[in-house]
Enzyme design. Structure first.
Site, PDB file in Angstrom:
ATOM      1  N   TRP A 154      -5.031  -4.514  11.752  1.00  0.00           N
ATOM      2  CA  TRP A 154      -4.337  -4.762  10.167  1.00  0.00           C
ATOM      3  C   TRP A 154      -4.415  -3.443   9.536  1.00  0.00           C
ATOM      4  O   TRP A 154      -3.844  -2.978   8.523  1.00  0.00           O
ATOM      5  CB  TRP A 154      -4.084  -5.585   9.517  1.00  0.00           C
ATOM      6  CG  TRP A 154      -3.582  -7.017  10.334  1.00  0.00           C
ATOM      7  CD1 TRP A 154      -4.437  -8.049  10.845  1.00  0.00           C
ATOM      8  CD2 TRP A 154      -2.614  -8.114   9.572  1.00  0.00           C
ATOM      9  NE1 TRP A 154      -3.786  -9.056  11.391  1.00  0.00           N
ATOM     10  CE2 TRP A 154      -2.638  -8.718  10.813  1.00  0.00           C
ATOM     11  CE3 TRP A 154      -1.909  -7.112   9.244  1.00  0.00           C
ATOM     12  CZ2 TRP A 154      -1.313  -9.709  10.712  1.00  0.00           C
ATOM     13  CZ3 TRP A 154       0.286  -8.670   9.369  1.00  0.00           C
ATOM     14  CH2 TRP A 154      -0.321  -9.189   9.841  1.00  0.00           C
ATOM     15  N   GLU A 204      -4.186 -13.615  -4.817  1.00  0.00           N
ATOM     16  CA  GLU A 204      -4.676 -13.833  -3.162  1.00  0.00           C
ATOM     17  C   GLU A 204      -6.364 -13.762  -2.368  1.00  0.00           C
ATOM     18  O   GLU A 204      -7.112 -14.226  -1.878  1.00  0.00           O
ATOM     19  CB  GLU A 204      -3.715 -13.248  -2.526  1.00  0.00           C
ATOM     20  CG  GLU A 204      -3.736 -13.046  -1.351  1.00  0.00           C
ATOM     21  CD  GLU A 204      -2.325 -12.238  -0.337  1.00  0.00           C
ATOM     22  OE1 GLU A 204      -1.963 -11.874  -1.035  1.00  0.00           O
ATOM     23  OE2 GLU A 204      -2.675 -12.320   1.409  1.00  0.00           O
ATOM     24  N   GLU A 224       5.714  -5.453   7.976  1.00  0.00           N
ATOM     25  CA  GLU A 224       5.226  -6.874   8.921  1.00  0.00           C
ATOM     26  C   GLU A 224       6.346  -8.332   9.202  1.00  0.00           C
ATOM     27  O   GLU A 224       6.292  -8.881   9.411  1.00  0.00           O
ATOM     28  CB  GLU A 224       4.244  -7.638   6.994  1.00  0.00           C
ATOM     29  CG  GLU A 224       3.236  -7.228   7.283  1.00  0.00           C
ATOM     30  CD  GLU A 224       2.393  -7.789   5.758  1.00  0.00           C
ATOM     31  OE1 GLU A 224       3.200  -8.517   4.577  1.00  0.00           O
ATOM     32  OE2 GLU A 224       0.981  -7.738   5.340  1.00  0.00           O
ATOM     33  N   ASP A 254      -3.637  -3.994  -0.649  1.00  0.00           N
ATOM     34  CA  ASP A 254      -2.591  -4.643  -0.611  1.00  0.00           C
ATOM     35  C   ASP A 254      -3.937  -5.675  -2.085  1.00  0.00           C
ATOM     36  O   ASP A 254      -4.652  -6.405  -1.372  1.00  0.00           O
ATOM     37  CB  ASP A 254      -2.267  -5.988   0.745  1.00  0.00           C
ATOM     38  CG  ASP A 254      -1.986  -7.062   0.747  1.00  0.00           C
ATOM     39  OD1 ASP A 254      -1.612  -7.067  -0.424  1.00  0.00           O
ATOM     40  OD2 ASP A 254      -1.695  -7.510   1.524  1.00  0.00           O
TER      41      ASP A 254
HETATM   42  C1  BDP Z   1      -0.181  -9.472   1.241  1.00  0.00           C
HETATM   43  C2  BDP Z   1       0.056 -11.041   1.612  1.00  0.00           C
HETATM   44  C3  BDP Z   1       1.508 -11.298   2.145  1.00  0.00           C
HETATM   45  C4  BDP Z   1       2.760 -10.975   1.885  1.00  0.00           C
HETATM   46  C5  BDP Z   1       2.358  -9.041   1.747  1.00  0.00           C
HETATM   47  C6  BDP Z   1       3.823  -8.605   1.212  1.00  0.00           C
HETATM   48  O1  BDP Z   1      -1.323 -11.555   2.180  1.00  0.00           O
HETATM   49  O2  BDP Z   1       1.850 -12.509   2.457  1.00  0.00           O
HETATM   50  O3  BDP Z   1       3.949 -11.455   2.604  1.00  0.00           O
HETATM   51  O4  BDP Z   1       0.797  -8.895   1.032  1.00  0.00           O
HETATM   52  O5  BDP Z   1       3.517  -7.639  -0.224  1.00  0.00           O
HETATM   53  O6  BDP Z   1      -0.804  -9.167   0.568  1.00  0.00           O
HETATM   54  O7  BDP Z   1       4.587  -8.326   1.113  1.00  0.00           O
END
Ligand code: BDP
Length: 682
Positions: free
Chosen positions: A544, A396, A289, A368
């Site tokens: 994504w 989240e 990311e 995730d």
């Molecule tokens: C996702 C989140 C993001 C995090 C990422 C992570 O949306 O904010 O930075 O994982 O784990 O769940 O690095």
């Protein structure tokens, strides 16, 4: 009563036999207070006794009177070694403790190798009393199953929290460290009482400001937090930016094989350990990311992690390297880059190439933290590499602490999952505790759900997730229900009728949340970016790697070997076939692995489309029902606690309907298939 005390509220023990028994044993305490952790244990004990029994505990012994004795094997009261036999003394390990009620010696003794064991023992005894246990038969050795029991903060220096749903950070505000030692100590107490022994204090996405945490300017602030944690057996960790050597303009590269870069990190480590002698180590999110990482220099993740490991090694530090590495600018035509495959594809080939003080941190699922995902196929696949499982306590994708979602049942299911790595009977929990492959470092990590809100977690009942994670990381054999039951008694006091209601609500909540949100393991039907609320196509036409592929005929992602992305082939033994075949794939994961027509019949006997309608109607109904279930507690628990939750549950009920209507309407319009029960679809 605001919820601030959480599970350390120490509600009064009701009168009766148990209270009488406690009063008999607990009037006196003996402890050697030369050590700060034992002092912390003693303070905790006194606080508990005051609150639970109204007892002002006296230190020292009144001749022959029953008493509590606390100490380590080597120092303090010699009685400690008399009460326990040699075998027991040998078996407590570095963090465990022995606890025994001895009539002969007229004491309840807690003995351990290290002060932190004594502290854990005191928390244990307080928990036993909080759940009205009988103390007179006590005779056990209790050790943590997992070596590392970590909490990860995603707090930013500006005071915001990435994916935080309980207010702003209590660590930082406006690029300054907050100086509130009491709150910090209370936080350490809460964490330590569940067995947490490591906390990383800043976001894994390390921005320019937090890169400075490892600079001389801020080390004293970081050290202050570490000092507080230390008394409670918690080591402090920092997330670091892989490109940190370039940030202050010191170097123009972060290439892990560049001698200057290596030297930069070595010097940095020396500085860090001078300020914090028991510093835990680094957490690293690299090449993910848009974070920097070794790929920029044509190096792999072993090169990157080993470089940092080499710097920390002389001081006993660890590098916790995250496996959440995937291409977030996906082109679906290249199926082999399926996001679900990424962690395994990146890290499996590197197995055995990491230094001994590197630990890979693997998210529980391949995507995730969705409400439902398969278990990451990396568990069991890394034979020669230390690793941790990463859970997400912060909700989240599971209702952001506005919805009730007790996650311990989900974590339990994951830990019990059989990987077949060494044939049948190779569950994730044995991979994670290091026993399956004999790893030196292993355990659990989780992204925390706390913030500045008075009750720490926003939703009061979300405290159960925080508590539950700690307890599970200590002992994965505990059942979700047993944990819920402990938490309920410790938080609300012992009231069996009330407890039954709270426990049942907690236990039902994950299924309820799953029912009205994304169906059959497909995930991701949320609003982009903030991830709250329904939006079926929110992530469908973006890069994504998060798709459901719903069209007018069907839905789901083909991840099979022959026609799909091949992800199913990353599993071992029976799992690979089970997931690959549409016949044997479990219903709850069907759409994760297969693209099927809406008319496909599930094992439950329902079609996919009817399942979607039914679960969404039922889920919304059950969410509304939660409001009623809770209302039966009015007057039976403190109003201030009651009201907080009532408020949230009402919001959840309204919002569950919104989910129901958006999801059902979307699929009705796409498929054109009627609900067999003719309920209202907009
Ligand atoms: C996702 C989140 C993001 C995090 C990422 C992570 O949306 O904010 O930075 O994982 O784990 O769940 O690095």
């Amino acid at each position: 009563d605001s919820g601030y005390e959480a599970w350390l509220a120490y509600p009064a023990v009701p009168s009766g036999n148990q209270r009488d028994q406690y009063l008999q044993w607990c009037k006196y305490v003996e402890a050697d207070t030369g050590n700060t952790t034992i002092r912390a244990a003693l303070t905790e004990w006194k606080r508990g006794m005051q609150s639970m029994l109204g007892l002002g505990v006296l230190e020292g012994q009144e001749s022959g009177a029953p008493r509590i004795i606390l100490g380590t094997w080597n120092e303090g009261n010699p009685l400690i070694t008399t009460v326990f036999d040699e075998e027991t003394i040998r078996s407590t390990g570095p963090e465990g403790f022995a606890i025994r009620c001895s009539r002969e010696h007229q004491c309840i003794a807690i003995g351990a190798s290290a002060p932190v064991g004594v502290l854990y023992g005191v928390f244990h005894l307080l928990r036993l009393m909080g759940t009205l246990a009988d103390l007179e038969e006590l005779d056990e050795v209790i050790r943590p199953v997992n070596g590392l029991r970590m909490i990860n903060h995603w707090d930013n220096f500006d005071g915001s929290i990435e994916r935080g749903y309980a207010g702003r950070s209590f660590l930082y505000e406006n690029n300054r460290f907050i100086d509130e030692p009491e709150r910090l100590r209370d936080y350490a107490r809460l964490m330590s009482s569940t067995g947490i022994n490591g906390i990383s204090i800043n976001n894994v996405n390390v921005h320019q400001q937090e890169t400075l945490f490892i600079s001389k300017e801020y080390l004293s602030d970081v050290a202050r937090i570490a000092d507080q944690f230390r008394d409670y057996g918690i080591r402090l960790f920092l997330s670091v930016n892989f490109a940190a050597p370039m940030h202050g303009g010191d170097l123009d590269t972060a290439d892990p094989l560049d001698p200057q870069v290596r030297q930069w990190w070595r010097a940095k480590a020396a500085e860090l350990y001078e300020a914090i002698p028991d510093f835990g180590g680094f957490i690293v999110k690299a090449d993910s990311e848009n974070r920097p990482g070794p790929f920029t220099y044509g190096r792999n993740h072993a090169d990157g992690a080993n470089m940092l490991a080499e710097a920390l090694e002389p001081f006993g530090g660890l590098v916790i390297w995250r496996c959440f590495v995937y291409n977030c600018k996906q082109d679906w035509r290249d199926r082999k880059t399926d996001r679900a495959r990424a962690a395994y594809d990146h890290f499996k080939p590197l197995d055995g190439q990491f230094k001994d003080n590197v630990i890979l941190q693997i998210k529980n699922g391949p995507m995730d933290f969705q409400v439902r995902e398969p278990v990451s196929p990396l568990f069991g696949a890394l034979e020669k590499t230390n690793h941790l499982i990463e859970f997400q306590i912060t909700q989240e994708y599971t209702g952001q602490q506005r919805h009730l979602c007790y996650l311990v049942p989900q974590w339990k299911e994951i830990l019990e999952f059989d990987t077949y790595a060494k044939g049948e009977g190779s569950p994730v929990k044995r991979v994670v505790d290091g026993s399956l492959w004999g790893n030196r470092c292993s355990g659990m990590a989780a992204v925390t759900n706390v913030g500045r809100d008075v009750n720490w977690t926003g939703h009061l009942l979300a405290q159960a997730n925080l508590y539950g994670y700690g307890r599970l990381s200590w002992d994965p054999e505990l059942s979700a229900e047993a944990i819920a039951s402990e938490w309920t008694a410790l938080t609300f006091g012992s009231n069996p009728d009330a407890a039954r209601i709270v426990i049942a609500m907690l236990m039902d909540s994950w299924n309820i949340y799953e029912s009205y949100t994304a169906p059959l393991g497909v995930g991701w039907m949320v609003n982009p970016e903030h991830h709250y609320g329904p939006n079926v196509d929110g992530y469908e036409y973006s890069q994504w790697g998060t798709y459901h592929f719903a069209d007018h005929q069907g839905i789901g992602v083909d991840r099979t070997l022959n026609t799909g992305t091949g992800y199913s082939g990353q599993y071992m033994g029976l799992n690979a076939e089970r997931y690959d075949s549409v016949e044997s794939c479990p219903d709850e994961l069907l759409l994760f692995f297969h693209h099927v027509p809406y008319t496909h019949v599930l094992h439950s006997g329902k079609t996919v489309i009817q399942h979607i309608y039914d679960t969404h109607f039922e889920g919304a109904e059950q969410a509304a029902e939660l409001v009623n279930r809770w209302s039966s507690l009015k007057g039976r628990i403190a109003d201030s606690l009651y009201d907080q939750v009532a408020e949230r549950l009402k919001g959840q009920a309204v919002h569950a309907k919104e989910w129901r209507d958006q999801i059902n309407t979307y699929f009705y319009r796409k498929s054109g298939i009627e609900d067999m029960q003719q309920r209202t679809i907009y």
